[in-house]
Design an enzyme around this catalytic site. Structure first.
Site, mmCIF file in Angstrom:
data_model
loop_
_atom_site.group_PDB
_atom_site.id
_atom_site.type_symbol
_atom_site.label_atom_id
_atom_site.label_comp_id
_atom_site.label_asym_id
_atom_site.label_seq_id
_atom_site.Cartn_x
_atom_site.Cartn_y
_atom_site.Cartn_z
ATOM 1 N N ARG A 375 0.966 -1.093 -0.464
ATOM 2 C CA ARG A 375 -0.143 0.324 -0.018
ATOM 3 C C ARG A 375 0.830 1.484 0.105
ATOM 4 O O ARG A 375 0.090 2.956 -0.538
ATOM 5 C CB ARG A 375 -1.080 -0.344 1.178
ATOM 6 C CG ARG A 375 -0.678 0.517 2.747
ATOM 7 C CD ARG A 375 -1.495 0.684 3.390
ATOM 8 N NE ARG A 375 -2.788 0.357 4.513
ATOM 9 C CZ ARG A 375 -1.775 -0.881 5.255
ATOM 10 N NH1 ARG A 375 -0.723 -0.394 5.982
ATOM 11 N NH2 ARG A 375 -2.522 -1.803 5.642
ATOM 12 N N ASN A 497 -5.115 1.861 8.820
ATOM 13 C CA ASN A 497 -4.524 1.897 9.710
ATOM 14 C C ASN A 497 -3.965 0.556 10.603
ATOM 15 O O ASN A 497 -5.011 -0.678 10.832
ATOM 16 C CB ASN A 497 -5.853 2.710 10.484
ATOM 17 C CG ASN A 497 -5.611 2.804 12.617
ATOM 18 O OD1 ASN A 497 -4.538 1.959 12.592
ATOM 19 N ND2 ASN A 497 -6.389 3.190 13.146
ATOM 20 N N ASP A 498 -3.086 -0.104 10.526
ATOM 21 C CA ASP A 498 -2.985 -0.974 10.867
ATOM 22 C C ASP A 498 -2.959 -1.465 12.177
ATOM 23 O O ASP A 498 -2.412 -2.596 12.295
ATOM 24 C CB ASP A 498 -0.488 -0.889 10.666
ATOM 25 C CG ASP A 498 -0.370 -0.720 9.087
ATOM 26 O OD1 ASP A 498 -0.978 -2.189 8.234
ATOM 27 O OD2 ASP A 498 1.085 -0.507 9.236
ATOM 28 N N CYS A 499 -3.330 -0.730 12.741
ATOM 29 C CA CYS A 499 -3.084 -0.750 14.370
ATOM 30 C C CYS A 499 -4.687 -1.351 14.931
ATOM 31 O O CYS A 499 -5.139 -2.013 15.739
ATOM 32 C CB CYS A 499 -2.859 0.040 15.367
ATOM 33 S SG CYS A 499 -0.444 0.072 15.041
ATOM 34 N N ASN A 501 -6.949 -3.945 15.008
ATOM 35 C CA ASN A 501 -7.297 -4.775 14.822
ATOM 36 C C ASN A 501 -8.909 -5.361 14.829
ATOM 37 O O ASN A 501 -8.377 -5.901 16.050
ATOM 38 C CB ASN A 501 -5.886 -5.373 14.957
ATOM 39 C CG ASN A 501 -4.477 -4.643 15.125
ATOM 40 O OD1 ASN A 501 -4.210 -4.763 16.023
ATOM 41 N ND2 ASN A 501 -4.012 -4.567 13.784
#
Ligand code: BGC
Ligand code: IFM
Length: 826
Positions: A375, A497-499, A501
């Site tokens: 990305r 937003n990788d975080c 989860n």
């Protein structure tokens, strides 16, 4: 443009495209990059940093210890010793830190020039990588500015990395025994040849064009086992040891003795090169032949730059190359000098760095952990494609080749091998959609529709002959297939937003601090991906129309309509768009939540994707951002911050409030809101927001901000933090590319399209106008926009070379021609 504000640490010199640092003890090491093609170096304002060829993990030339004390030690050092008094200092202050009578570091575009002076001796070092070369040059000038003759001793210094950086810093039982070097004292060449014996036909060369009186290659001999780089024993003693490293830690140091008369100067260069001789011929009995490296290429490089005129010539070429890159977009007249300075010089320069290095090597990224992000690299292209479209083309094809045939992607790949990195987890269900954005941006910039037919297989089907368009279709189809109970895209492990989860079922964090959880069968959905999908499908529909493929355009438009319906039906929370539904189907980023009621990403992407256009929700969503998330330091990612850890939300709640994804100001996503305001015609808002995260506007608060004032940082601590306004993770961030899109396409309004350059600026009402020069499809457009009615948006009249045309699309001109555009907002 003149020098504007300055901080207590330095100032911009726009005429020379430099940031001038006037004291070495900056709030953090302030970094620059050397190199633009294959050879790269990180260079701080005290000459710290390291170098590598293509891949900071697999081809690291010099060592660097992250997390060191002090923070930035190790780099391109020159020790200067007065032979009469024993006084020792460095032109860049570190590592000895002897007080200097003068210090200046000029970070320029592709080079850094550090000048130090002490007790009548001045030393200037210019570090750069000539275009197309696999080496860096340290052009060095020593001058006696005093009134007496001086005997000066110089010691250069690099510490070699044994090429594979992770092994180098973890596997000492092996690495302490493999180091090998060779020295040619006749021409000052130190060869670092670890690995040559084994399987790799390469070496590093550290050369010096000045005659040397000695050398060192063994760290223990030069520095001393119990000494630091601020007190190398050879330097203190004023004599090289002529040491040859056998294992342990090979270094490179040249010893030079100079007699300088008053006013006399000596100019010469050090070279740090990477020489790759390619795979050895198969008949080469590598393990039985005597171990002799082939120095032909190394010697040729030494000969090439022996003459300082050749060095200056190479530096001249570097500057000409950069002038050409930057000239693709230049604001030539602007009421706001900060925007022009950033857009013309630093923002584009940062876009080159992010394009080249993705998120791999900076003061915050070790070069080992991350390669090229799927990305990330797609987004980086958006800010780079106008400079070197051919390189963007190749990158798009490289990235596409790391997609799997089911539509998922390797989240990251290694730049050297271009192979997906299986150790980094996948399942980021936004990844594939960014490929649509980069491809469309490339075609709009170039008109090169043939890229769609370029053969590119899938990572799990080697030798496949599918084409790029197939990948775009696979991407769209994948999201259509992966939808949850509300018809919104599933989030997988995380989206942008990788975080975030939402499938985090274990209290045991894994190595990368991501929560473990199986995304299969999960129903967690993302409204941000929905917005991104709306945007991507609109892009693809437009592309198909241009290609004359009406049925395909309609098919994709129907997907768009279906998703839009899901967004408007299920993702509207009353005053803003929710962020997601979690694995239990509960909303995230909703007024019903106790914390994390409103998030930035879904507002921005739903608006940019076209949601809320006809029903007032787009404006309402951005007004909610303004009310709940906007601060003078930028827009906070979400509010209220999570005060405790939530297993069902994952890493986002693992950060203390105000930092990173837990209510930090994530500059990258700010830019999407800037574009949203531009879309709604709110030029005052867009520009105020733009300045809120702009590093050049932070000079007055630099003690708080701390990072470099010339490049964007990924994150600024939010108002919930203990250190609000403090920036982190400068340089390698998607903020660079997206800010360039905001400034060039949103604010100044030059939007490349399939059939021409659309002119649709959105400026503060107080601006009387502006002028921009844009190179586009081989022609040059000089554009002047006037704003007599003090409005923000809406081109009313457009003249091309004096001829009035209707609409606001500037047709494509003959390559090589120059076109004059006069436009008015009224
Ligand atoms: C985020 C970090 C996070 C990391 C690993 C990054 O992209 O910005 O906050 O720690 O990913 O998940
Ligand atoms: O989107 C990510 C990016 O890929 C890496 N840096 C952080 C961003 C937000 O989590």
């Amino acid at each position: 443009m003149n020098t504007l504000l300055s901080s207590s640490y330095g100032h911009f010199d726009d005429a020379r495209r430099e940031y001038v640092i006037t004291r070495p003890d900056t709030p953090l090491p302030w970094l620059n990059y050397l190199g633009q093609d294959d050879f790269f170096g990180l260079c701080t304002n005290t000459a710290g940093g390291y170098s590598f060829w293509r891949d900071a993990k697999l081809r690291r030339l010099t060592r660097y210890r992250y997390n060191n004390i002090p923070m930035d030690v190790g780099g391109r050092y020159l020790y200067i010793r007065d032979a009469a008094t024993g006084d020792v200092w460095n032109p860049g202050w570190k590592p000895v830190k002897t007080p200097l009578d003068f210090y200046e570091c000029r970070h320029g575009i592709g080079y850094t020039r550090i000048t130090g002076a002490r007790r009548g001796i001045s030393a200037e070092m210019l570090f750069f990588v000539p275009p197309g070369e696999t080496l860096e040059i340290w052009r060095t000038t020593l001058r006696n500015t005093g009134e007496t003759a001086r005997r000066i001793q110089l010691f250069s210094f690099v510490e070699f990395c044994l090429f594979e950086a992770l092994n180098d810093m973890t596997n000492y039982q092996r690495t302490y025994s493999i180091g090998e070097v060779e020295v040619d004292s006749s021409d000052g060449a130190i060869y670092h040849k670890t690995e040559y014996r084994e399987r790799r036909n390469h070496y590093a060369l550290f050369g010096c064009t000045h005659p040397i009186s000695g050398y060192d290659t063994c760290r223990d001999a030069f520095v001393g086992v119990h000494n630091g780089l601020h007190e190398p024993q050879a330097v203190l003693a004023g004599a090289a040891r002529n040491s040859i490293a056998h294992g342990w830690s090979p270094v490179g140091s040249h010893f030079i003795e100079l007699n300088l008369q008053p006013g006399e100067a000596r100019e010469f260069a050090f070279l740090l090169a990477y020489v790759d001789q390619g795979e050895p011929a198969s008949e080469n009995p590598r393990f039985t032949d005597p171990f002799v490296i082939n120095k032909t290429k190394g010697r040729a490089l030494m000969a090439k730059y022996k003459n300082i005129a050749a060095v200056d010539d190479a530096f001249g070429r570097l500057n000409v190359t950069w002038t050409s890159h930057l000239s693709a977009f230049q604001v030539t007249q602007s009421p706001d000098p900060i925007a022009a300075r950033m857009a013309n010089i630093w923002n584009q320069y940062q876009c080159m760095a992010t394009f080249n290095l993705s998120r791999s090597a900076s003061m915050f990224e070790t070069g080992i952990g991350r390669g090229m992000g799927f990305r990330d690299s797609n987004q980086d292209i958006l800010g780079f494609v106008h400079m070197l479209p051919d390189r963007a083309r190749q990158r798009i094809l490289d990235i596409a080749a790391t997609q799997l045939s089911d539509g998922t992607c390797y989240h990251q790949y290694q730049p050297l091998t271009k192979k997906g990195n299986a150790e980094i987890g996948g399942d980021f269900y936004d990844d594939h959609l960014w490929l649509v954005l980069s491809t469309c941006a490339y075609i709009k910039e170039t008109g090169d529709r043939a890229i769609l037919d370029a053969p590119v297989g899938y990572a799990d089907k080697p030798g496949g002959t599918e084409n790029l368009l197939h990948h775009l279709e696979t991407s769209i189809a994948y999201t259509m297939k992966q939808r949850g109970p509300h018809g919104l895209p599933l989030i997988g492990h995380a989206d942008w937003n990788d975080c975030l989860n939402l499938n985090c079922f274990s209290t045991e964090p894994n190595e990368s601090f991501q929560c473990a959880g199986d995304v299969k069968g999960s129903i967690a959905e993302s409204a941000m991906i929905a917005g991104l999908f709306l945007y991507a499908t609109r892009e693809l529909t437009e592309l198909y129309r241009w290609l004359g493929r009406a049925a395909d355009a309609m098919r994709i438009a129907q997907h768009h309509a279906e998703m839009l319906d899901a967004v408007e039906t299920h993702a509207w929370d009353g005053e803003w768009y929710i962020r997601a539904f979690d694995a239990a189907g509960k909303p995230v980023g909703s007024n019903v939540c106790d914390e994390g009621k409103i998030f930035i990403e879904s507002q921005a992407w739903c608006v940019l994707g076209g949601a809320g256009a006809g029903n007032g929700r787009a404006r309402q969503a951005l007004e909610s951002v303004h009310q709940h998330l906007y601060t003078p330091d930028g827009i906070i990612l979400q509010q209220p911050a999570y005060s405790t850890y939530h297993l069902e939300l994952g890493e986002v709640s693992s950060y203390p409030p105000g930092y990173k994804e837990n209510a930090g100001i994530f500059c990258h996503n700010n830019t999407w809101v800037h574009l949203g305001w531009c879309q709604l015609g709110e030029g005052d808002r867009a520009f105020e927001y733009y300045l809120s995260i702009c590093p050049a506007a932070k000079e007055a608060r630099i003690e708080t901000y701390r990072c470099e004032p010339y490049v964007y940082a990924q994150m600024i601590a939010g108002r919930d933090a203990a250190t609000p306004g403090e920036a982190k993770n400068a340089w390698l961030t998607g903020t660079a590319a997206w800010t360039f899109v905001t400034v060039s396409q949103g604010i100044f309004g030059l939007q490349p399209g399939y059939d021409g350059l659309r002119l649709d600026p959105c400026i503060p009402r107080s601006w009387p106008g502006f002028s921009v020069t844009r190179r586009y499809r081989g022609a040059t457009y000089h554009i002047t926009v006037k704003n007599p009615g003090a409005r923000s948006k809406g081109i009313e009249s457009l003249k091309i070379d004096g001829r009035k045309i209707s609409g606001n699309v500037i047709p494509i001109a003959v390559p090589g021609s120059t076109v004059k555009i006069e436009a008015e907002i009224s």
